[in-house]
Design a protein around this motif. Structure first.
Motif, PDB file in Angstrom:
ATOM      1  N   MET A  32       0.858  -1.184   0.000  1.00  0.00           N
ATOM      2  CA  MET A  32       0.000   0.000   0.000  1.00  0.00           C
ATOM      3  C   MET A  32       0.895   1.235   0.000  1.00  0.00           C
ATOM      4  SD  MET A  32      -2.953   1.128   2.692  1.00  0.00           S
ATOM      5  CE  MET A  32      -1.782   1.172   4.030  1.00  0.00           C
ATOM      6  N   THR A  33       0.632   2.155  -0.891  1.00  0.00           N
ATOM      7  CA  THR A  33       1.431   3.369  -1.041  1.00  0.00           C
ATOM      8  C   THR A  33       0.531   4.585  -0.943  1.00  0.00           C
ATOM      9  OG1 THR A  33       2.989   2.226  -2.471  1.00  0.00           O
ATOM     10  CG2 THR A  33       3.017   4.614  -2.559  1.00  0.00           C
ATOM     11  N   LYS A  34       1.034   5.602  -0.323  1.00  0.00           N
ATOM     12  CA  LYS A  34       0.296   6.851  -0.199  1.00  0.00           C
ATOM     13  C   LYS A  34       1.260   8.005  -0.401  1.00  0.00           C
ATOM     14  CE  LYS A  34      -1.236   7.917   3.852  1.00  0.00           C
ATOM     15  NZ  LYS A  34      -2.061   7.964   5.066  1.00  0.00           N
ATOM     16  N   CYS A  35       0.838   9.024  -1.159  1.00  0.00           N
ATOM     17  CA  CYS A  35       1.661  10.191  -1.436  1.00  0.00           C
ATOM     18  C   CYS A  35       1.229  11.343  -0.542  1.00  0.00           C
ATOM     19  CB  CYS A  35       1.542  10.605  -2.908  1.00  0.00           C
ATOM     20  SG  CYS A  35       2.247   9.411  -4.058  1.00  0.00           S
ATOM     21  N   LEU A  36       2.148  11.880   0.166  1.00  0.00           N
ATOM     22  CA  LEU A  36       1.875  12.976   1.087  1.00  0.00           C
ATOM     23  C   LEU A  36       2.831  14.134   0.803  1.00  0.00           C
ATOM     24  CD1 LEU A  36       1.702  10.908   4.410  1.00  0.00           C
ATOM     25  CD2 LEU A  36      -0.248  11.674   3.055  1.00  0.00           C
ATOM     26  N   TYR A  37       2.419  15.304   1.104  1.00  0.00           N
ATOM     27  CA  TYR A  37       3.303  16.461   1.066  1.00  0.00           C
ATOM     28  C   TYR A  37       3.039  17.294   2.303  1.00  0.00           C
ATOM     29  CZ  TYR A  37      -0.377  19.816  -0.124  1.00  0.00           C
ATOM     30  OH  TYR A  37      -1.490  20.625  -0.094  1.00  0.00           O
ATOM     31  N   TRP A  38       4.018  18.104   2.652  1.00  0.00           N
ATOM     32  CA  TRP A  38       3.903  18.914   3.856  1.00  0.00           C
ATOM     33  C   TRP A  38       3.216  20.235   3.522  1.00  0.00           C
ATOM     34  CZ3 TRP A  38       4.066  18.256   8.843  1.00  0.00           C
ATOM     35  CH2 TRP A  38       4.187  19.362   9.689  1.00  0.00           C
ATOM     36  N   ASP A  39       2.037  20.407   4.113  1.00  0.00           N
ATOM     37  CA  ASP A  39       1.272  21.635   3.915  1.00  0.00           C
ATOM     38  C   ASP A  39       1.812  22.701   4.876  1.00  0.00           C
ATOM     39  OD1 ASP A  39      -0.557  23.654   3.579  1.00  0.00           O
ATOM     40  OD2 ASP A  39      -2.323  22.344   3.608  1.00  0.00           O
ATOM     41  N   GLU A  40       2.549  23.664   4.314  1.00  0.00           N
ATOM     42  CA  GLU A  40       3.181  24.672   5.166  1.00  0.00           C
ATOM     43  C   GLU A  40       2.152  25.584   5.838  1.00  0.00           C
ATOM     44  OE1 GLU A  40       5.941  26.792   2.781  1.00  0.00           O
ATOM     45  OE2 GLU A  40       7.335  25.095   2.565  1.00  0.00           O
ATOM     46  N   ARG A  41       0.997  25.821   5.196  1.00  0.00           N
ATOM     47  CA  ARG A  41      -0.019  26.716   5.793  1.00  0.00           C
ATOM     48  C   ARG A  41      -0.640  26.076   7.009  1.00  0.00           C
ATOM     49  NH1 ARG A  41      -4.400  29.110   1.782  1.00  0.00           N
ATOM     50  NH2 ARG A  41      -2.449  30.027   1.001  1.00  0.00           N
ATOM     51  N   ASN A  42      -1.082  24.818   6.888  1.00  0.00           N
ATOM     52  CA  ASN A  42      -1.739  24.130   8.005  1.00  0.00           C
ATOM     53  C   ASN A  42      -0.753  23.386   8.886  1.00  0.00           C
ATOM     54  OD1 ASN A  42      -4.274  24.974   7.020  1.00  0.00           O
ATOM     55  ND2 ASN A  42      -4.376  23.193   5.628  1.00  0.00           N
ATOM     56  N   GLU A  43       0.538  23.299   8.431  1.00  0.00           N
ATOM     57  CA  GLU A  43       1.580  22.618   9.183  1.00  0.00           C
ATOM     58  C   GLU A  43       1.183  21.183   9.511  1.00  0.00           C
ATOM     59  OE1 GLU A  43       2.665  24.871  12.599  1.00  0.00           O
ATOM     60  OE2 GLU A  43       3.579  26.492  11.453  1.00  0.00           O
ATOM     61  N   GLN A  51      -1.787  11.808  -6.182  1.00  0.00           N
ATOM     62  CA  GLN A  51      -2.239  10.428  -6.272  1.00  0.00           C
ATOM     63  C   GLN A  51      -1.090   9.532  -6.675  1.00  0.00           C
ATOM     64  OE1 GLN A  51      -5.252  10.140  -9.304  1.00  0.00           O
ATOM     65  NE2 GLN A  51      -3.907  10.851 -10.950  1.00  0.00           N
ATOM     66  N   VAL A  52      -1.247   8.225  -6.341  1.00  0.00           N
ATOM     67  CA  VAL A  52      -0.200   7.257  -6.609  1.00  0.00           C
ATOM     68  C   VAL A  52      -0.256   6.834  -8.071  1.00  0.00           C
ATOM     69  CG1 VAL A  52       0.765   5.008  -5.989  1.00  0.00           C
ATOM     70  CG2 VAL A  52      -0.261   6.468  -4.230  1.00  0.00           C
ATOM     71  N   CYS A  63       4.475   9.441  -7.647  1.00  0.00           N
ATOM     72  CA  CYS A  63       3.456  10.383  -7.187  1.00  0.00           C
ATOM     73  C   CYS A  63       3.155  11.383  -8.285  1.00  0.00           C
ATOM     74  CB  CYS A  63       3.903  11.107  -5.923  1.00  0.00           C
ATOM     75  SG  CYS A  63       4.103  10.010  -4.509  1.00  0.00           S
ATOM     76  N   LEU A  64       1.874  11.538  -8.565  1.00  0.00           N
ATOM     77  CA  LEU A  64       1.411  12.490  -9.565  1.00  0.00           C
ATOM     78  C   LEU A  64       0.656  13.596  -8.848  1.00  0.00           C
ATOM     79  CD1 LEU A  64       0.074   9.930 -12.217  1.00  0.00           C
ATOM     80  CD2 LEU A  64       2.357  10.949 -12.073  1.00  0.00           C
ATOM     81  N   CYS A  65       1.200  14.813  -8.883  1.00  0.00           N
ATOM     82  CA  CYS A  65       0.611  15.940  -8.157  1.00  0.00           C
ATOM     83  C   CYS A  65       0.297  17.063  -9.130  1.00  0.00           C
ATOM     84  CB  CYS A  65       1.560  16.451  -7.068  1.00  0.00           C
ATOM     85  SG  CYS A  65       1.942  15.206  -5.812  1.00  0.00           S
ATOM     86  N   ASN A  66      -0.764  17.804  -8.832  1.00  0.00           N
ATOM     87  CA  ASN A  66      -1.178  18.923  -9.677  1.00  0.00           C
ATOM     88  C   ASN A  66      -0.729  20.265  -9.114  1.00  0.00           C
ATOM     89  OD1 ASN A  66      -2.822  19.239  -7.512  1.00  0.00           O
ATOM     90  ND2 ASN A  66      -4.757  18.834  -8.603  1.00  0.00           N
ATOM     91  N   HIS A  67       0.253  20.260  -8.200  1.00  0.00           N
ATOM     92  CA  HIS A  67       0.799  21.502  -7.661  1.00  0.00           C
ATOM     93  C   HIS A  67       2.298  21.317  -7.440  1.00  0.00           C
ATOM     94  CE1 HIS A  67       0.881  19.447  -3.799  1.00  0.00           C
ATOM     95  NE2 HIS A  67      -0.386  19.094  -4.013  1.00  0.00           N
TER      96      HIS A  67
END
Length: 625
Positions: A32-43, A51-52, A63-67
């Motif tokens: 099982m794989t999950k893509c995460l990033y650190w949200d600096e605004r919400n910390e 998405q994976v 990881c495919l990200c739109n940002h």
């Protein structure tokens, strides 16, 4: 920031009938794989916009990200792995795999043979490197010109004849000088011979150069390429682009020619700069070709060039074998594509890393050897200078000396002296001294002093001082009468005092040009830096040899043979294609920028000037000139 989580489950299924051979084992794995990033605004960690990808594996997540998100990746391509701790084990396999060892032994054997030849050639060329103080320079003449004569590289371009030269300037002309050196051969094919010509006064703007030879010897034909004349007082340079034969049976059949000084547009022309840069580049900058025919005045010797080539070869072998046949990265992006030819990022990085590992240290070693100041030991001349008087003086020699002094001074129109007939007896000395007295009076009446009068008065003072020394060794029996002898001595002594006052006066109002400061002609290293260059060269060669052997023993015999073939192709490409293209490219750039080749300067000039001054002191018996 990416984070991956995974889990594995294993299920084994075996048949009931255990006699079935070989049996069946079923293994099922899941992750099982999950893509995460650190949200600096919400910390906090977040999966929004990510998405994976379907190319994810248990070891790597796609990881495919739109940002925009910060991603990390490896920048360098690692060479093939070799375990240094297995050195003894790998070297023990030499009997099974001697390919790389045999190649290195062949290269080292060739290097030793070439090095012996290079040392012999350096010893022969060391005597040819010296600058020549022309023997027919007047000892009292101290206005110096450096004449650099470049013989062409054509077949039989050198000459066995005796060559003479004469300079013509806007303010006078020099005497005809024999360009010869009793201690070395001159005007050989491809050679650059440098002579110091001393004149009694500045010639002004040098406009013409007359070259002539006597067509003697077994090969008198001479192809003269270029002559450079440099005023050592003002540092002004004139170039004569000859490019022709002085021969009775070649070219236009002339052994005597007068050349005009090249104009600025001729010196800065594309053709002249390109030809000069190309010739210099192949003889000096192409490290492999320069072994055979280096510049004659370069401090970078053949032995050093051969050793630098060997170091460069060993370094190339070590880097080439380290990156040889590395696994191809299928995910490396293609940067350039032309038909079936593709250049990937991995190939670019291998080239960049190879260059960074190989060239900086080798360029440093070559630069050190090329920039070392020649070690010049000035010989002590105190004993020779102590004997100031001529060994033997006769009346004919005194008459000849006086005649030569006047004949040199009348070559300048500014001195306003008329020619004299041959001095045949002591009775002709007094009229000759009267002409010199007229010149002294002319120099006394000059309102504004300048270098011409400084050097003319210096030359005249030196000549009269020498004449006074000669008269002291004669006696009244050599003259028609004792009164004539005494009168000649008194007049000469009076002229010496007047000439000294005139020289001191002009020197005070017009001091000689300031000498060039050391270090303005380039960055020179002290002579002991040669030991630093050899230390770096030997260290780099030893490290390169060690890793080349280590990789070769690890690859095995079959792979080593394939690597040797690819190495040969690489060396051929570097020596015969890339290096010549680099030299030609640099020549084109310099020619397009219209940047003429700088005139070479050397510390040997100082030694030759000191020798000319020593001759002047011995000639005049004075320490002030």
């Amino acid at each position: 920031m990416l984070q991956q989580t995974a889990g594995l489950w294993y299920i084994e299924a075996r048949p009931i009938n255990s006699t079935w051979v070989p049996g069946l084992t079923l293994r099922i794995s899941s992750f099982m794989t999950k893509c995460l990033y650190w949200d600096e605004r919400n910390e906090t960690w977040s999966t929004d916009g990510c998405q994976v990808g379907e190319k994810s594996t248990p070891e790597r997540a796609q990881c495919l990200c739109n940002h925009l998100t910060l991603f990390g990746s490896s920048f360098f391509v690692m060479p093939n792995h070799v375990d240094i701790s297995r050195t003894a084990e790998l070297f023990a396999t030499v009997s099974d795999n001697f390919v790389v060892l045999a190649l290195l032994c062949a290269f080292f054997g060739l290097y030793l043979v070439t090095l012996l030849w290079a040392c012999y050639a350096d010893r022969r060329s060391s005597s040819k490197r010296k600058m020549t103080l022309l023997e027919d320079n007047r000892a009292g003449a101290l206005y110096n010109y450096l004449i650099s004569v470049q013989t062409g590289h054509r077949k039989n371009a050198g000459t066995s004849a005796n060559v003479t030269a004469r300079l013509f300037g806007s303010e006078g002309e020099s005497d005809t000088h024999n360009l010869t050196d009793p201690n070395k051969p001159v005007f050989e094919r491809g050679a650059v011979d440098v002579f110091l010509l001393a004149a009694p006064f500045p010639l002004g703007e040098v406009r013409n150069l007359r070259l002539q030879h006597d067509n003697s010897g077994g090969g008198p034909s001479w192809y003269i390429n270029k002559v450079t004349v440099q005023d050592l007082q003002t540092r002004q340079v004139w170039q004569f682009l000859c490019g022709c034969w002085l021969s009775a049976d070649r070219g236009d059949g002339m052994t005597k020619k007068t050349f005009n000084a090249a104009k600025n547009n001729e010196i800065a022309s594309f053709r002249n700069i390109f030809q000069t840069r190309t010739s210099t580049g192949f003889r000096d900058e192409h490290i492999w070709v320069s072994i055979v025919d280096p510049p004659s005045r370069s401090p970078f010797t053949r032995a050093q060039r051969v050793s630098c080539c060997m170091s460069l070869l060993l370094c190339t072998m070590a880097i080439n074998i380290a990156f040889w046949n590395i696994p191809v990265d299928q995910t490396s992006p293609v940067l350039f594509s032309l038909g079936s030819l593709q250049i990937t990022w991995q190939e670019i990085m291998v080239g960049v890393e190879s260059g960074l590992l190989m060239f900086p240290i080798n360029i440093l070693i070559i630069t050190i050897f090329r920039s070392i100041r020649p070690r010049i030991v000035l010989k002590s001349r105190n004993k020779e200078e102590g004997n100031a008087r001529p060994a033997r003086v006769t009346v004919p020699s005194v008459l000849r000396e006086t005649e030569e002094i006047i004949s040199l001074l009348i070559r300048s129109p500014r001195n306003k002296m008329s020619n004299i007939y041959n001095l045949e007896s002591t009775a002709d000395l007094l009229p000759a001294l009267d002409k010199l007295h007229e010149l002294i009076q002319l120099m006394q009446g000059v309102s504004e002093s300048e270098p011409h009068w400084v050097y003319c008065s210096k030359f005249l003072l030196g000549g009269l001082s020498h004449l006074m020394l000669c008269l002291e060794q004669l006696d009244e029996r050599d003259f028609l009468s004792a009164e004539e002898y005494q009168r000649t001595r008194n007049i000469t002594n009076l002229l010496v005092r007047k000439a000294e006052m005139v020289f001191t006066s002009h020197l005070a109002y017009c001091p000689p040009p300031v000498k060039r400061k050391k270090g303005t002609s380039g960055c020179w290293l002290p002579w002991w830096c040669v030991f630093l260059g050899w230390f770096l060269l030997l260290s780099l060669s030893a490290v390169s040899t060690y890793f080349t052997l280590l990789y070769g023993f690890q690859y095995g015999r079959e792979k080593s043979i394939k690597w040797v073939m690819s190495l040969g192709l690489s060396l051929f490409q570097s020596i015969f294609i890339l290096q010549p293209l680099k030299v030609i490219g640099i020549a084109v750039v310099f020619a397009l920028l219209l940047k003429p080749v700088a005139v070479e300067e050397s510390e040997e000039i100082e030694e030759v000037l000191l020798e000319q001054q020593r001759k002047c002191r011995q000639y005049t018996g004075r320490e002030t000139l």
